[in-house]
Design a protein around this motif. Sequence first.
Motif, PDB file in Angstrom:
ATOM      1  N   PRO A 103      23.032  30.746  39.358  1.00  0.00           N
ATOM      2  CA  PRO A 103      22.527  31.956  40.022  1.00  0.00           C
ATOM      3  C   PRO A 103      23.465  32.495  41.109  1.00  0.00           C
ATOM      4  CG  PRO A 103      21.160  30.049  40.564  1.00  0.00           C
ATOM      5  CD  PRO A 103      22.179  29.596  39.567  1.00  0.00           C
ATOM      6  N   SER A 104      24.366  31.647  41.620  1.00  0.00           N
ATOM      7  CA  SER A 104      25.295  32.119  42.652  1.00  0.00           C
ATOM      8  C   SER A 104      26.530  32.790  42.057  1.00  0.00           C
ATOM      9  CB  SER A 104      25.727  30.951  43.540  1.00  0.00           C
ATOM     10  OG  SER A 104      26.562  30.053  42.830  1.00  0.00           O
ATOM     11  N   PHE A 105      26.694  32.699  40.741  1.00  0.00           N
ATOM     12  CA  PHE A 105      27.858  33.313  40.096  1.00  0.00           C
ATOM     13  C   PHE A 105      27.692  34.833  40.080  1.00  0.00           C
ATOM     14  CE2 PHE A 105      30.688  34.457  36.575  1.00  0.00           C
ATOM     15  CZ  PHE A 105      31.807  33.726  36.929  1.00  0.00           C
ATOM     16  N   PRO A 106      28.782  35.570  40.310  1.00  0.00           N
ATOM     17  CA  PRO A 106      28.681  37.040  40.338  1.00  0.00           C
ATOM     18  C   PRO A 106      28.116  37.608  39.044  1.00  0.00           C
ATOM     19  CG  PRO A 106      30.841  36.319  41.085  1.00  0.00           C
ATOM     20  CD  PRO A 106      30.138  35.110  40.580  1.00  0.00           C
ATOM     21  N   ARG A 107      27.289  38.604  39.207  1.00  0.00           N
ATOM     22  CA  ARG A 107      26.690  39.263  38.041  1.00  0.00           C
ATOM     23  C   ARG A 107      27.709  40.190  37.410  1.00  0.00           C
ATOM     24  NH1 ARG A 107      20.590  40.738  38.564  1.00  0.00           N
ATOM     25  NH2 ARG A 107      21.320  41.689  36.660  1.00  0.00           N
ATOM     26  N   ALA A 154      38.041  35.396  33.031  1.00  0.00           N
ATOM     27  CA  ALA A 154      38.230  33.989  32.658  1.00  0.00           C
ATOM     28  C   ALA A 154      39.667  33.555  32.947  1.00  0.00           C
ATOM     29  CB  ALA A 154      37.883  33.794  31.188  1.00  0.00           C
ATOM     30  N   ALA A 155      40.638  34.400  32.592  1.00  0.00           N
ATOM     31  CA  ALA A 155      42.037  34.072  32.878  1.00  0.00           C
ATOM     32  C   ALA A 155      42.272  33.999  34.384  1.00  0.00           C
ATOM     33  CB  ALA A 155      42.957  35.113  32.242  1.00  0.00           C
ATOM     34  N   TYR A 156      41.670  34.904  35.127  1.00  0.00           N
ATOM     35  CA  TYR A 156      41.822  34.917  36.591  1.00  0.00           C
ATOM     36  C   TYR A 156      41.268  33.630  37.211  1.00  0.00           C
ATOM     37  CZ  TYR A 156      41.408  36.489  41.411  1.00  0.00           C
ATOM     38  OH  TYR A 156      41.511  36.588  42.773  1.00  0.00           O
ATOM     39  N   LEU A 157      40.152  33.136  36.661  1.00  0.00           N
ATOM     40  CA  LEU A 157      39.537  31.906  37.171  1.00  0.00           C
ATOM     41  C   LEU A 157      40.102  30.654  36.511  1.00  0.00           C
ATOM     42  CD1 LEU A 157      35.817  33.103  37.276  1.00  0.00           C
ATOM     43  CD2 LEU A 157      37.376  32.815  39.219  1.00  0.00           C
ATOM     44  N   ASN A 158      41.043  30.843  35.591  1.00  0.00           N
ATOM     45  CA  ASN A 158      41.678  29.745  34.880  1.00  0.00           C
ATOM     46  C   ASN A 158      40.658  28.895  34.120  1.00  0.00           C
ATOM     47  OD1 ASN A 158      43.893  28.315  33.997  1.00  0.00           O
ATOM     48  ND2 ASN A 158      43.814  26.874  35.699  1.00  0.00           N
ATOM     49  N   MET A 159      39.811  29.571  33.365  1.00  0.00           N
ATOM     50  CA  MET A 159      38.810  28.887  32.552  1.00  0.00           C
ATOM     51  C   MET A 159      38.674  29.610  31.221  1.00  0.00           C
ATOM     52  SD  MET A 159      35.164  30.093  34.286  1.00  0.00           S
ATOM     53  CE  MET A 159      35.474  29.306  35.833  1.00  0.00           C
ATOM     54  N   HIS A 160      38.015  28.953  30.305  1.00  0.00           N
ATOM     55  CA  HIS A 160      37.784  29.546  28.994  1.00  0.00           C
ATOM     56  C   HIS A 160      36.705  30.623  29.105  1.00  0.00           C
ATOM     57  CE1 HIS A 160      36.747  29.831  24.720  1.00  0.00           C
ATOM     58  NE2 HIS A 160      37.957  29.338  24.499  1.00  0.00           N
ATOM     59  N   ARG A 161      36.754  31.602  28.231  1.00  0.00           N
ATOM     60  CA  ARG A 161      35.769  32.690  28.237  1.00  0.00           C
ATOM     61  C   ARG A 161      34.352  32.168  28.035  1.00  0.00           C
ATOM     62  NH1 ARG A 161      34.111  35.579  24.177  1.00  0.00           N
ATOM     63  NH2 ARG A 161      35.730  34.769  22.817  1.00  0.00           N
ATOM     64  N   VAL A 162      34.186  31.117  27.223  1.00  0.00           N
ATOM     65  CA  VAL A 162      32.860  30.532  26.997  1.00  0.00           C
ATOM     66  C   VAL A 162      32.335  29.897  28.285  1.00  0.00           C
ATOM     67  CG1 VAL A 162      31.594  28.777  25.700  1.00  0.00           C
ATOM     68  CG2 VAL A 162      33.297  30.183  24.547  1.00  0.00           C
ATOM     69  N   THR A 163      33.207  29.245  29.039  1.00  0.00           N
ATOM     70  CA  THR A 163      32.810  28.654  30.314  1.00  0.00           C
ATOM     71  C   THR A 163      32.358  29.737  31.283  1.00  0.00           C
ATOM     72  OG1 THR A 163      34.407  26.885  29.954  1.00  0.00           O
ATOM     73  CG2 THR A 163      33.565  27.154  32.199  1.00  0.00           C
ATOM     74  N   LEU A 164      33.072  30.848  31.297  1.00  0.00           N
ATOM     75  CA  LEU A 164      32.677  31.980  32.137  1.00  0.00           C
ATOM     76  C   LEU A 164      31.281  32.458  31.757  1.00  0.00           C
ATOM     77  CD1 LEU A 164      33.782  34.245  34.209  1.00  0.00           C
ATOM     78  CD2 LEU A 164      34.030  35.582  32.128  1.00  0.00           C
ATOM     79  N   HIS A 165      31.043  32.594  30.472  1.00  0.00           N
ATOM     80  CA  HIS A 165      29.730  33.044  30.000  1.00  0.00           C
ATOM     81  C   HIS A 165      28.633  32.058  30.409  1.00  0.00           C
ATOM     82  CE1 HIS A 165      26.715  34.905  27.467  1.00  0.00           C
ATOM     83  NE2 HIS A 165      26.471  33.726  26.928  1.00  0.00           N
ATOM     84  N   ARG A 166      28.890  30.769  30.245  1.00  0.00           N
ATOM     85  CA  ARG A 166      27.886  29.761  30.626  1.00  0.00           C
ATOM     86  C   ARG A 166      27.600  29.798  32.120  1.00  0.00           C
ATOM     87  NH1 ARG A 166      30.578  25.196  26.991  1.00  0.00           N
ATOM     88  NH2 ARG A 166      29.614  25.754  25.004  1.00  0.00           N
ATOM     89  N   LEU A 167      28.651  29.944  32.908  1.00  0.00           N
ATOM     90  CA  LEU A 167      28.440  30.043  34.366  1.00  0.00           C
ATOM     91  C   LEU A 167      27.589  31.257  34.704  1.00  0.00           C
ATOM     92  CD1 LEU A 167      31.849  29.158  36.024  1.00  0.00           C
ATOM     93  CD2 LEU A 167      29.644  28.154  36.554  1.00  0.00           C
ATOM     94  N   SER A 168      27.881  32.374  34.063  1.00  0.00           N
ATOM     95  CA  SER A 168      27.128  33.595  34.371  1.00  0.00           C
ATOM     96  C   SER A 168      25.663  33.457  33.965  1.00  0.00           C
ATOM     97  CB  SER A 168      27.764  34.805  33.697  1.00  0.00           C
ATOM     98  OG  SER A 168      27.589  34.751  32.305  1.00  0.00           O
ATOM     99  N   GLU A 169      25.385  32.656  32.938  1.00  0.00           N
ATOM    100  CA  GLU A 169      24.008  32.463  32.479  1.00  0.00           C
ATOM    101  C   GLU A 169      23.264  31.404  33.288  1.00  0.00           C
ATOM    102  OE1 GLU A 169      22.431  34.186  29.949  1.00  0.00           O
ATOM    103  OE2 GLU A 169      24.207  35.472  29.973  1.00  0.00           O
ATOM    104  N   ARG A 170      23.949  30.382  33.775  1.00  0.00           N
ATOM    105  CA  ARG A 170      23.288  29.214  34.357  1.00  0.00           C
ATOM    106  C   ARG A 170      23.376  29.103  35.874  1.00  0.00           C
ATOM    107  NH1 ARG A 170      25.576  24.899  29.931  1.00  0.00           N
ATOM    108  NH2 ARG A 170      24.554  25.842  28.130  1.00  0.00           N
TER     109      ARG A 170
END
Length: 104
Positions: free
Chosen positions: A75-79, A57-73
């Motif tokens: 499909p192109s986001f890295p697993r 999340a820090a590397y992508l400059n986003m909040h940890r919750v945003t990272l989690h939502r991206l990973s859940e929603r």
Amino acid sequence: MATINADQKLKDELLTIIKQQPELVTSLLDSVTKTPAKIPESFPTPDTDLLRPSQAAAYLNMHRVTLHRLSERDPSFPRKLKMGERLCYYRKSDLDAWLSEQEI
């Protein structure tokens, strides 16, 4: 009632200090407002490609919750790599590839 008097006394003392030493207050405010962004303690070293979710999340400059939502929603986001019941990682190289796909 004693707490109110103690609180008022403390406020009065602080106001007196502020009036007598404004440079001290300015110095304190500067030190608080000029602190650099916090980088996770175990930020990735060149010899590792694995990032914990907070590091990713820090590397992508986003909040940890945003990272989690991206990973859940998205499909192109890295697993994430699941290493245990409560331990997972993201590959930095996968995140870099995903970022490059997002460019317009």
